[in-house]
Design a protein around this motif. Structure first.
Motif, short mmCIF file in Angstrom:
data_model
loop_
_atom_site.label_atom_id
_atom_site.label_comp_id
_atom_site.label_asym_id
_atom_site.label_seq_id
_atom_site.Cartn_x
_atom_site.Cartn_y
_atom_site.Cartn_z
N GLY A 1 37.55 -5.68 66.43
CA GLY A 1 37.55 -6.96 65.72
C GLY A 1 36.34 -7.20 64.85
O GLY A 1 36.41 -7.91 63.86
N ASP B 1 36.98 -5.79 61.37
CA ASP B 1 37.98 -6.60 60.68
C ASP B 1 37.40 -7.93 60.24
O ASP B 1 37.69 -8.41 59.14
CB ASP B 1 39.18 -6.85 61.60
CG ASP B 1 39.97 -5.58 61.86
OD1 ASP B 1 39.85 -4.64 61.07
OD2 ASP B 1 40.71 -5.55 62.84
N LYS B 2 36.57 -8.55 61.06
CA LYS B 2 35.96 -9.82 60.69
C LYS B 2 35.00 -9.65 59.53
O LYS B 2 34.94 -10.49 58.64
CB LYS B 2 35.25 -10.43 61.90
CG LYS B 2 34.78 -11.84 61.65
CD LYS B 2 34.26 -12.48 62.90
CE LYS B 2 33.84 -13.90 62.62
NZ LYS B 2 33.29 -14.56 63.78
N ASN C 1 40.99 -0.40 70.25
CA ASN C 1 41.77 -1.59 69.88
C ASN C 1 41.12 -2.87 70.39
O ASN C 1 41.17 -3.90 69.72
CB ASN C 1 43.19 -1.48 70.44
CG ASN C 1 44.01 -0.46 69.71
OD1 ASN C 1 43.72 -0.11 68.58
ND2 ASN C 1 45.02 0.06 70.36
N ASP D 1 35.19 -7.34 57.12
CA ASP D 1 36.00 -7.16 55.92
C ASP D 1 36.65 -8.47 55.49
O ASP D 1 36.74 -8.76 54.29
CB ASP D 1 37.08 -6.10 56.15
CG ASP D 1 36.49 -4.71 56.28
OD1 ASP D 1 35.39 -4.49 55.77
OD2 ASP D 1 37.14 -3.85 56.90
N TRP D 2 37.09 -9.27 56.44
CA TRP D 2 37.71 -10.55 56.12
C TRP D 2 36.69 -11.49 55.46
O TRP D 2 37.00 -12.16 54.47
CB TRP D 2 38.28 -11.18 57.39
CG TRP D 2 38.91 -12.51 57.20
CD1 TRP D 2 40.07 -12.77 56.52
CD2 TRP D 2 38.44 -13.75 57.69
NE1 TRP D 2 40.34 -14.11 56.57
CE2 TRP D 2 39.35 -14.75 57.28
CE3 TRP D 2 37.35 -14.14 58.45
CZ2 TRP D 2 39.20 -16.08 57.59
CZ3 TRP D 2 37.19 -15.47 58.75
CH2 TRP D 2 38.11 -16.42 58.33
#
Length: 150
Positions: free
Chosen positions: A82, A85-86, A78, A88-89
């Protein structure tokens, strides 16, 4: 994970924070099952369940925050997730919107988008800050200059 010698989903219904894990020394794979709101399953080749940390969750029955046991592998995941996720964003910000008739075309376009986002990240680390949109524009402009005869 279906063949791992750890507790099944039905056996993990005990309480929130319950976990089970095994370590296979032959292939170096660590298997973990942890009960949070849902069952969380994890395979890793470099993390471990111990030491146990504490996670704060809301309890509907007690109407307050309670501390539950949280394996170190879950906390580490967790904390460090990040980057994915960054990526993919950033991909979805300027996703290439071309549809093809072949099944592999979306996979190819997604790979190109990933390469461009990663190249922009490396460029910004090595040189100066440049927005992703401007980087993509420069990439296309330089690609056409390189391929078209003058």
């Amino acid at each position: 994970m279906n063949k791992c010698p750890i507790k099944t989903d039905k056996e993990m219904k005990e309480f929130r924070g319950a976990f089970d894990y095994t370590y296979n020394e032959i292939n170096g794979i660590f298997d973990l099952v942890w009960k949070d709101n849902q069952i969380v399953k994890m395979l890793s080749n470099h993390l471990d369940a111990l030491p146990l940390g504490r996670g704060q969750r809301w309890s509907r029955t007690e109407k307050k925050h309670v501390l539950i046991p949280k394996p170190d592998a879950i906390a580490n995941y967790n904390k460090n997730m990040g980057g994915v996720d960054k990526l993919d964003w950033n991909i979805q910000k300027y996703r290439t919107k071309i549809r093809g008739k072949k099944w592999y075309f979306p996979i190819f376009i997604n790979a190109v988008d990933r390469v461009l986002v990663n190249a922009d990240t490396i460029y910004c680390i090595a040189n100066k800050e440049l927005s992703l949109l401007n980087f993509r524009r420069e990439f296309v402009r330089l690609s056409f200059e390189f391929t078209l005869p003058v």
